[in-house]
Design an enzyme around this catalytic site. Structure first.
Site, short mmCIF file in Angstrom:
data_model
loop_
_atom_site.label_atom_id
_atom_site.label_comp_id
_atom_site.label_asym_id
_atom_site.label_seq_id
_atom_site.Cartn_x
_atom_site.Cartn_y
_atom_site.Cartn_z
N LYS A 201 52.94 14.11 68.14
CA LYS A 201 54.13 14.70 68.76
C LYS A 201 55.40 14.07 68.17
O LYS A 201 56.46 14.71 68.15
CB LYS A 201 54.08 14.55 70.27
CG LYS A 201 54.02 13.11 70.80
CD LYS A 201 55.37 12.47 70.98
CE LYS A 201 55.27 11.02 71.40
NZ LYS A 201 56.61 10.39 71.56
N THR A 258 59.53 15.18 74.08
CA THR A 258 60.15 14.55 72.91
C THR A 258 60.78 15.56 71.96
O THR A 258 61.58 15.16 71.11
CB THR A 258 59.13 13.69 72.14
OG1 THR A 258 57.99 14.49 71.83
CG2 THR A 258 58.68 12.51 72.96
#
Length: 333
Positions: A201, A258
């Protein structure tokens, strides 16, 4: 050596928890462990950080957040680890090997080591759990991951994470011991899946930041994040991760967080990249070394990020290449 918790009493389940790392996330987790009723010793190399925590603050990493009394900070790694019931490794992925080598002689055998950083070792391509198993073969390894910013955890805001270990009973025990008011810990026996989600990620967050910084629009960012999740599932499958793990907190949940906030170091790095700003001096972005792990796997977004970071293509060229890839059905992952 230890001090009482803020309640003045040690709960029956209270552990001696050692936290390796005095940055924002390490300090936040130390606070979380304190609130869960544990005695906490925090190791930081920087004596100034130790002194600041002793004063009740860590302005360098968590400005404006008071550090509750009860955390014993030290720059002596042996003192931090001695007698520990559990160790949280909160050092950056690229320095984990060195820190564990220094800690190896001081961690009691059988004590679980919980990985709280996210990434893949640049030089070897190894997952962080493999490094632990190499250096500390007598200590079970677990990982804590999920959509969580250090400032939110430090302030005690509601946060949900997952604790994973190959031994499901160990994972459940750790999750129960770490949970506290406003910190909910789920458990998983898919250690590899949780690690893969947490590491990759970061790369997609760089891509999301670059798209935003280059002014390519919200539609492009949404498409990038969605197709990034497809790549995450594909790479996870190649590593043996369970699909349901990547649909959870440590995969989709962390990806969404994120890829949408400048609080993420990786998103902020990508934002500066997209805006053409200098990258020197920016906080460490673990997605930078992780971007090179996709060799041999069909992962066009990760490959594009790696090429941009290597200076081989511009953001515009990378986007053009992605938009002109052969068409296929959306569900073909």
């Amino acid at each position: 050596m230890t001090k009482k918790t803020t309640s003045g009493r040690r709960p029956p389940s209270g552990w001696r928890v050692a936290v390796l790392g005095g940055g924002a996330w390490g300090t936040a987790l130390a606070l979380a462990m304190l609130r869960a009723g544990h005695f906490v010793r925090l190791y930081a190399r920087d004596s100034e950080t130790v002194a600041a925590i002793d004063r009740g603050e860590n302005a360098r990493y968590l400005p404006g957040i008071a550090i509750e009394p009860g955390i014993v900070a030290t720059s002596d790694i042996a003192a931090a680890l001695g007698g520990a019931d559990c160790v949280l490794a909160v050092t950056p992925a690229q320095s984990l090997r060195a820190v564990l080598a220094a800690a190896a002689g001081h961690i009691p055998k059988g004590v679980p080591l919980v990985l709280c950083a996210k990434g893949i070792e640049r030089d070897t391509g190894a997952l962080l759990s493999a490094i632990v198993e190499e250096i500390l073969p007598d200590n079970p390894v677990a990982a804590l991951s999920g959509p969580s910013f250090a400032t939110d955890v430090a302030r005690g805001l509601p946060t949900a994470v997952v604790v994973a270990a190959r031994d499901g009973e160990l994972a459940a025990d750790l999750a129960a011991r770490f949970s506290a008011e406003n910190l909910r810990c789920y458990s998983s026996d898919d250690l590899i899946g949780v690690e893969i989600g947490g590491a990759l990620k970061n790369v997609f967050a760089i891509a999301a930041g670059a798209v935003t910084g280059a002014g390519l629009g919200a539609s492009a960012q949404a498409a990038m994040v969605t197709r990034g999740f497809v790549e995450l599932r594909r790479i996870g499958a190649a590593f043996g991760a369970k699909p349901e793990t990547l649909m959870g907190l440590s995969g989709l949940g962390d990806l969404l967080l994120t890829c949408s906030s400048a609080q993420s170091r990786n998103f902020a790095y990508g934002l500066a990249l997209g805006q053409g700003k200098p990258l020197a001096g920016l906080p460490l972005a673990e997605g930078v070394p992780t971007a090179g792990i996709a060799a041999g796997i069909d992962a066009p977004i990760i490959s594009a990020v790696a090429a941009i970071l290597d200076g081989k293509v511009t953001i515009g060229q990378a986007v053009t290449a992605l938009m002109t890839r052969p068409l296929k059905t959306e569900t073909d992952i």
